[in-house]
Design a protein around this motif. Structure first.
Motif, PDB file in Angstrom:
ATOM      1  N   LEU A 177      -1.943   7.471   4.862  1.00  0.00           N
ATOM      2  CA  LEU A 177      -2.043   8.381   3.659  1.00  0.00           C
ATOM      3  C   LEU A 177      -2.522   7.790   2.423  1.00  0.00           C
ATOM      4  O   LEU A 177      -3.714   7.866   1.916  1.00  0.00           O
ATOM      5  N   ARG A 178      -1.692   6.634   1.868  1.00  0.00           N
ATOM      6  CA  ARG A 178      -2.257   6.116   0.601  1.00  0.00           C
ATOM      7  C   ARG A 178      -3.330   5.029   0.801  1.00  0.00           C
ATOM      8  O   ARG A 178      -4.437   4.831   0.057  1.00  0.00           O
ATOM      9  N   ALA A 179      -3.450   4.522   1.968  1.00  0.00           N
ATOM     10  CA  ALA A 179      -4.810   3.634   2.376  1.00  0.00           C
ATOM     11  C   ALA A 179      -5.802   4.552   2.432  1.00  0.00           C
ATOM     12  O   ALA A 179      -6.970   4.142   1.935  1.00  0.00           O
ATOM     13  N   ASP A 180      -5.954   5.818   3.169  1.00  0.00           N
ATOM     14  CA  ASP A 180      -6.947   6.716   3.081  1.00  0.00           C
ATOM     15  C   ASP A 180      -7.416   7.130   1.814  1.00  0.00           C
ATOM     16  O   ASP A 180      -8.465   7.216   1.343  1.00  0.00           O
ATOM     17  N   LEU A 181      -6.596   7.327   0.777  1.00  0.00           N
ATOM     18  CA  LEU A 181      -6.462   7.854  -0.532  1.00  0.00           C
ATOM     19  C   LEU A 181      -7.402   6.777  -1.432  1.00  0.00           C
ATOM     20  O   LEU A 181      -8.092   7.068  -2.175  1.00  0.00           O
ATOM     21  N   ALA A 182      -6.861   5.542  -1.006  1.00  0.00           N
ATOM     22  CA  ALA A 182      -7.361   4.600  -1.678  1.00  0.00           C
ATOM     23  C   ALA A 182      -8.990   4.209  -1.431  1.00  0.00           C
ATOM     24  O   ALA A 182      -9.878   3.876  -2.398  1.00  0.00           O
ATOM     25  N   VAL A 186       0.815  -1.149  -0.094  1.00  0.00           N
ATOM     26  CA  VAL A 186       0.110  -0.249   0.180  1.00  0.00           C
ATOM     27  C   VAL A 186       0.862   1.211   0.010  1.00  0.00           C
ATOM     28  O   VAL A 186       0.521   2.342  -0.708  1.00  0.00           O
ATOM     29  N   ALA A 187       2.005   1.365   0.835  1.00  0.00           N
ATOM     30  CA  ALA A 187       2.772   2.409   0.829  1.00  0.00           C
ATOM     31  C   ALA A 187       3.709   2.672  -0.400  1.00  0.00           C
ATOM     32  O   ALA A 187       3.691   3.879  -0.811  1.00  0.00           O
ATOM     33  N   PHE A 188       4.034   1.810  -1.119  1.00  0.00           N
ATOM     34  CA  PHE A 188       4.456   1.838  -2.487  1.00  0.00           C
ATOM     35  C   PHE A 188       3.512   1.805  -3.598  1.00  0.00           C
ATOM     36  O   PHE A 188       3.799   2.057  -4.642  1.00  0.00           O
ATOM     37  N   SER A 189       2.219   1.808  -3.569  1.00  0.00           N
ATOM     38  CA  SER A 189       1.276   1.884  -4.379  1.00  0.00           C
ATOM     39  C   SER A 189       1.292   0.608  -5.371  1.00  0.00           C
ATOM     40  O   SER A 189       1.139   0.891  -6.589  1.00  0.00           O
ATOM     41  N   LEU A 190       1.782  -0.317  -4.973  1.00  0.00           N
ATOM     42  CA  LEU A 190       1.785  -1.751  -5.828  1.00  0.00           C
ATOM     43  C   LEU A 190       0.264  -2.010  -6.028  1.00  0.00           C
ATOM     44  O   LEU A 190      -0.568  -2.308  -5.284  1.00  0.00           O
ATOM     45  N   PRO A 191       0.173  -2.926  -7.261  1.00  0.00           N
ATOM     46  CA  PRO A 191      -1.012  -3.457  -7.731  1.00  0.00           C
ATOM     47  C   PRO A 191      -1.346  -4.729  -6.876  1.00  0.00           C
ATOM     48  O   PRO A 191      -0.319  -5.354  -6.361  1.00  0.00           O
ATOM     49  N   LYS A 192      -2.644  -5.025  -6.846  1.00  0.00           N
ATOM     50  CA  LYS A 192      -2.875  -6.265  -6.106  1.00  0.00           C
ATOM     51  C   LYS A 192      -2.205  -7.487  -6.640  1.00  0.00           C
ATOM     52  O   LYS A 192      -2.216  -8.740  -6.037  1.00  0.00           O
ATOM     53  N   SER A 193      -1.925  -7.467  -7.914  1.00  0.00           N
ATOM     54  CA  SER A 193      -1.147  -8.526  -8.630  1.00  0.00           C
ATOM     55  C   SER A 193       0.043  -8.608  -8.285  1.00  0.00           C
ATOM     56  O   SER A 193       0.824  -9.499  -8.870  1.00  0.00           O
ATOM     57  N   PHE A 194       0.637  -7.787  -7.462  1.00  0.00           N
ATOM     58  CA  PHE A 194       2.220  -7.722  -7.306  1.00  0.00           C
ATOM     59  C   PHE A 194       2.645  -9.012  -6.830  1.00  0.00           C
ATOM     60  O   PHE A 194       3.832  -9.515  -7.125  1.00  0.00           O
ATOM     61  N   GLY A 195       1.897  -9.601  -5.788  1.00  0.00           N
ATOM     62  CA  GLY A 195       2.337 -10.966  -5.172  1.00  0.00           C
ATOM     63  C   GLY A 195       2.439 -12.108  -6.119  1.00  0.00           C
ATOM     64  O   GLY A 195       2.756 -13.237  -5.847  1.00  0.00           O
ATOM     65  N   THR A 196       1.866 -11.855  -7.395  1.00  0.00           N
ATOM     66  CA  THR A 196       1.839 -12.980  -8.441  1.00  0.00           C
ATOM     67  C   THR A 196       3.047 -13.219  -9.396  1.00  0.00           C
ATOM     68  O   THR A 196       3.305 -14.203  -9.954  1.00  0.00           O
ATOM     69  N   ILE A 197       3.636 -11.915  -9.316  1.00  0.00           N
ATOM     70  CA  ILE A 197       5.253 -11.941 -10.059  1.00  0.00           C
ATOM     71  C   ILE A 197       6.204 -12.711  -9.482  1.00  0.00           C
ATOM     72  O   ILE A 197       6.120 -13.186  -8.289  1.00  0.00           O
ATOM     73  N   ASP A 198       7.107 -12.813 -10.228  1.00  0.00           N
ATOM     74  CA  ASP A 198       8.356 -13.554 -10.066  1.00  0.00           C
ATOM     75  C   ASP A 198       8.957 -13.073  -8.691  1.00  0.00           C
ATOM     76  O   ASP A 198       8.946 -11.911  -8.517  1.00  0.00           O
ATOM     77  N   ILE A 199       9.279 -13.995  -7.786  1.00  0.00           N
ATOM     78  CA  ILE A 199       9.488 -13.503  -6.509  1.00  0.00           C
ATOM     79  C   ILE A 199      10.953 -12.642  -6.352  1.00  0.00           C
ATOM     80  O   ILE A 199      11.220 -11.748  -5.464  1.00  0.00           O
ATOM     81  N   ASP A 200      11.892 -12.769  -7.133  1.00  0.00           N
ATOM     82  CA  ASP A 200      13.008 -12.115  -7.589  1.00  0.00           C
ATOM     83  C   ASP A 200      12.774 -10.818  -8.093  1.00  0.00           C
ATOM     84  O   ASP A 200      13.277  -9.735  -7.761  1.00  0.00           O
ATOM     85  N   LYS A 201      11.792 -10.549  -8.991  1.00  0.00           N
ATOM     86  CA  LYS A 201      11.341  -9.358  -9.358  1.00  0.00           C
ATOM     87  C   LYS A 201      10.319  -8.560  -8.283  1.00  0.00           C
ATOM     88  O   LYS A 201      10.556  -7.267  -8.198  1.00  0.00           O
ATOM     89  N   GLN A 202       9.829  -9.191  -7.327  1.00  0.00           N
ATOM     90  CA  GLN A 202       9.067  -8.551  -6.276  1.00  0.00           C
ATOM     91  C   GLN A 202      10.333  -7.980  -5.500  1.00  0.00           C
ATOM     92  O   GLN A 202      10.225  -6.754  -5.100  1.00  0.00           O
ATOM     93  N   LEU A 203      11.285  -8.755  -5.385  1.00  0.00           N
ATOM     94  CA  LEU A 203      12.437  -8.286  -4.334  1.00  0.00           C
ATOM     95  C   LEU A 203      13.145  -7.113  -4.790  1.00  0.00           C
ATOM     96  O   LEU A 203      13.427  -5.961  -4.366  1.00  0.00           O
ATOM     97  N   GLU A 204      13.307  -6.986  -6.245  1.00  0.00           N
ATOM     98  CA  GLU A 204      13.945  -5.992  -7.100  1.00  0.00           C
ATOM     99  C   GLU A 204      12.897  -4.805  -7.023  1.00  0.00           C
ATOM    100  O   GLU A 204      13.391  -3.681  -6.605  1.00  0.00           O
ATOM    101  N   THR A 205      11.763  -4.876  -7.019  1.00  0.00           N
ATOM    102  CA  THR A 205      10.531  -3.848  -7.086  1.00  0.00           C
ATOM    103  C   THR A 205      10.709  -3.175  -5.685  1.00  0.00           C
ATOM    104  O   THR A 205      10.733  -1.902  -5.530  1.00  0.00           O
TER     105      THR A 205
END
Length: 207
Positions: free
Chosen positions: A179-184, A128-147
């Protein structure tokens, strides 16, 4: 058992006695133990705190052990009570404890980030703090780390988890998350369909 599980946010496992016994018996010293293999790191924290399955004496024999567990239970119980009215505030309260403890651990930065990814409450705060999409957890684990590293560097000028040993950094992350949780929430409330419905209701009331 209710207090022991509640101290680590695992109160929903109250009826899973055999499973919890296996988690505790295996301890954390063996990399192949159940606590080390589970994605949810709350089990690791519980097994580590109790200290069974190792070469030395279990932590339950140490002075002050019961007081420590009771203190954790009271803290978690307060967070649960807060969460009944505002789940985001509950996550923010837990963040101050869990992230600070993780940041101070003697482990590599990648290991700390992987721990965050495996802990649902911490993961949600960062997503939420980094405004990542809900699908973020489905991408490659190393890509998640990099992001996560990239987003952390952009937001705080530092890609490490260790930076959150500083209370001011945790406070900055907490403010960003809330802040981002409230905005969402506001964005969802005033989505196109919601606005249209409000306009129709208003027009009906005026007639």
């Amino acid at each position: 058992m209710r207090i022991a599980l509640g101290a680590f946010g695992l109160q929903d496992d109250l009826n899973s006695k055999f499973f919890i016994k296996k988690v505790l018996e295996g301890g954390v010293e063996n990399p192949k133990s159940l606590a080390n293999r589970l994605a949810d790191k709350r089990y690791f924290e519980m097994a580590s705190a109790f200290g069974f399955g190792g070469t030395g004496a279990a932590a339950v024999t140490e002075n002050g052990f019961a007081d420590k567990i009771i203190g954790l239970y009271q803290s978690r119980s307060f967070e649960v009570a807060v969460g009944e009215s505002d789940e985001n505030l509950r996550l923010a309260l837990g963040l101050r404890r869990d992230l600070a403890a993780l940041a101070r651990k003697d482990a590599s930065e990648d290991t700390k980030w992987f721990t965050i990814m495996g802990a649902a409450p911490l993961r949600k705060v960062f997503e939420v703090a980094f405004s990542l999409p809900k699908s973020f957890g489905t991408i490659d684990i190393d890509k998640q780390l990099e992001t996560l590293k990239q987003k952390s560097r952009q937001a705080f000028g530092d890609a490490s988890v260790s930076q959150f040993a500083d209370p001011e950094r945790i406070e900055a992350l907490t403010r960003r998350f809330l802040l981002r949780a409230d905005l969402a929430a506001v964005s969802q409330q005033f989505s196109g369909g919601s606005i249209a419905l409000q306009l129709l209701q208003s027009a009906r009331f005026q007639r």
